[in-house]
Motif scaffolding. Structure first.
Motif, short mmCIF file in Angstrom:
data_model
loop_
_atom_site.label_atom_id
_atom_site.label_comp_id
_atom_site.label_asym_id
_atom_site.label_seq_id
_atom_site.Cartn_x
_atom_site.Cartn_y
_atom_site.Cartn_z
N TYR A 85 -5.52 9.52 -2.17
CA TYR A 85 -4.72 8.83 -3.15
C TYR A 85 -5.81 8.55 -4.42
O TYR A 85 -6.42 7.50 -4.07
N ALA A 103 -7.16 9.14 2.48
CA ALA A 103 -6.39 8.57 3.43
C ALA A 103 -6.52 9.54 4.66
O ALA A 103 -6.34 8.95 5.70
N ALA A 105 -1.13 2.73 13.95
CA ALA A 105 -0.69 1.33 13.41
C ALA A 105 -0.35 1.81 12.03
O ALA A 105 -0.45 2.81 11.33
N ASN A 106 0.00 0.65 11.56
CA ASN A 106 0.56 0.69 9.98
C ASN A 106 -0.63 1.04 9.33
O ASN A 106 -1.76 0.50 9.47
N GLY A 107 -0.48 2.01 8.36
CA GLY A 107 -1.50 2.26 7.33
C GLY A 107 -2.62 3.38 7.98
O GLY A 107 -3.53 3.73 7.28
N ALA A 108 -2.36 3.92 9.13
CA ALA A 108 -3.25 4.81 9.84
C ALA A 108 -3.25 6.33 8.93
O ALA A 108 -4.16 6.99 8.93
N GLY A 109 -2.20 6.46 8.30
CA GLY A 109 -2.14 7.79 7.48
C GLY A 109 -0.63 8.65 8.11
O GLY A 109 -0.76 9.91 7.68
N LYS A 110 -0.08 8.04 8.79
CA LYS A 110 1.11 8.91 9.49
C LYS A 110 1.88 9.55 8.42
O LYS A 110 2.33 10.61 8.23
N SER A 111 2.49 8.60 7.45
CA SER A 111 3.40 9.26 6.45
C SER A 111 2.59 10.09 5.51
O SER A 111 3.21 11.25 5.08
N THR A 112 1.34 9.68 5.22
CA THR A 112 0.81 10.68 4.41
C THR A 112 0.34 12.11 5.00
O THR A 112 0.52 12.97 4.12
N GLU A 143 11.01 8.20 6.20
CA GLU A 143 10.91 7.15 6.55
C GLU A 143 11.81 6.19 5.94
O GLU A 143 12.28 6.25 4.71
N GLU A 166 9.19 7.96 11.76
CA GLU A 166 9.61 6.52 12.19
C GLU A 166 11.26 6.42 12.47
O GLU A 166 11.79 5.45 11.83
N GLN A 185 5.65 4.42 15.42
CA GLN A 185 4.78 3.16 15.59
C GLN A 185 4.99 2.67 17.06
O GLN A 185 4.33 2.13 17.80
P1 ATP Z 1 3.18 3.04 7.91
O1 ATP Z 1 3.69 2.95 9.24
O2 ATP Z 1 3.00 1.66 6.89
O3 ATP Z 1 4.05 4.19 6.82
P2 ATP Z 1 1.40 4.80 7.65
O4 ATP Z 1 0.34 5.27 9.00
O5 ATP Z 1 2.44 6.07 7.54
O6 ATP Z 1 1.86 3.53 7.97
P3 ATP Z 1 0.30 5.63 5.26
O7 ATP Z 1 1.57 4.90 4.56
O8 ATP Z 1 0.13 7.09 5.32
O9 ATP Z 1 0.18 5.14 6.53
O10 ATP Z 1 -1.06 5.14 4.53
C1 ATP Z 1 -2.20 5.53 4.81
C2 ATP Z 1 -3.18 4.76 3.91
O11 ATP Z 1 -3.13 5.35 2.52
C3 ATP Z 1 -3.27 3.49 3.66
O12 ATP Z 1 -4.52 2.70 3.50
C4 ATP Z 1 -2.31 3.25 2.50
O13 ATP Z 1 -2.59 2.12 1.89
C5 ATP Z 1 -2.75 4.36 1.58
N1 ATP Z 1 -1.71 4.67 0.72
C6 ATP Z 1 -0.46 5.14 1.10
N2 ATP Z 1 0.52 5.55 -0.08
C7 ATP Z 1 -0.45 5.21 -1.20
C8 ATP Z 1 -0.02 5.56 -2.45
N3 ATP Z 1 0.97 5.84 -3.01
N4 ATP Z 1 -0.96 5.16 -3.17
C9 ATP Z 1 -2.24 4.62 -2.78
N5 ATP Z 1 -2.69 4.61 -1.63
C10 ATP Z 1 -1.66 4.83 -0.52
#
Ligand code: ATP
Length: 234
Positions: A11, A16, A35-42, A83, A160, A192
């Motif tokens: 990003y 990420a 965990a939250n923020g690990a990058g799964k959704s990315t 999600e 999720e 999660q």
């Molecule tokens: P969650 O369960 O909260 O969705 P996740 O494992 O899916 O968590 P991601 O949402 O993929 O994690 O986020 C991975 C990293 O990228 C995190 O550090 C998050 O802060 C960052 N991030 C996610 N979306 C954006 C965005 N649109 N702009 C900037 N940074 C982002």
């Protein structure tokens, strides 16, 4: 079926995903926990084409996915259930389902699929004239899954699906996922809720701050010391 190698996604200046390697074989349930923020959704968004990759490769049945856009990936059979469900709350349940098939037009085949969805999710038939916004969380999750299935996926990406649902409803959703596998669907399940997602999985991956740190069969991961401590609270 799907092979991801050295995948990096950022990003802006912030990376990420730092080089992900993942493989999904046809007919498998592969779970990705973290965990939250690990990058799964990315990762899911990079697979479905909603987020561009910086480098690395994603190959689906021999085709280079990074060369084609999101709509082309859906046409190729990769369909994501986002999600938070993201159903169209102001549309009827039936119109939500039909939207999943919008690229296919309204044909007898689509009508038959609609009927099959109602067999799989009887509550959706009962509520087909209701607005999607009137459904409970679990029912909305079923609707989101039904909508995705209407697009005739060969690889279903679930982000999720248990989020925010009560334990009994979660069990119901996980049973539906098992049923889909038994029907031959290939599923990439991001959760999660590690214990249930790994119990269900043929194989699994643990993602930590943009890196895969453990991988193995679902059973291996459930008995892995690190996984038990960090994700199963044992
Ligand atoms: P969650 O369960 O909260 O969705 P996740 O494992 O899916 O968590 P991601 O949402 O993929 O994690 O986020 C991975 C990293 O990228 C995190 O550090 C998050 O802060 C960052 N991030 C996610 N979306 C954006 C965005 N649109 N702009 C900037 N940074 C982002």
């Amino acid at each position: 079926m799907l092979t991801i190698k050295g995948l990096k996604t950022s990003y802006g200046q912030i990376e990420a995903l730092h080089g992900i390697d993942i493989r999904i074989n046809s007919g498998e349930i592969v779970s990705l926990v973290g965990a939250n923020g690990a990058g799964k959704s990315t990762l899911l968004m990079t697979i479905s084409g909603l987020q561009p990759a910086d480098s690395g490769t994603i190959t689906f049945e021999g085709k280079d996915l990074l060369k084609v856009g999101a709509d082309q990936r859906v046409a190729n059979g990769i369909v994501q259930v986002p999600e938070g469900r993201q159903v169209f709350k102001d549309l009827s349940v039936e119109d939500n389902l039909l939207l999943g098939a919008y690229t296919r037009g309204r044909s007898q085949e689509v009508e038959d699929d609609l009927d099959r969805m109602y067999e799989k999710f009887p509550i959706l038939r009962q509520k087909r004239r209701n607005l999607a916004g009137e459904l409970s969380g679990g029912q909305q999750q079923m609707l989101a899954m039904g909508r995705a299935l209407m697009a005739k996926p060969r690889l279903l990406l679930l982000d999720e699906p248990s989020m925010g649902l009560a334990p009994l409803i979660i069990e119901e959703i996980f049973n539906i996922i098992k049923e889909l596998k038994n029907e031959g669907m290939t599923i990439f399940l991001v959760e999660q809720n590690a214990s249930q997602a790994l119990a269900l999985a043929d194989r699994g991956y643990v993602l930590e701050t943009g890196r895969v740190v453990v991988e193995g069969t679902g059973r291996d991961l459930l008995s892995n010391e690190k996984v038990r401590e960090a994700y199963l609270g044992m």
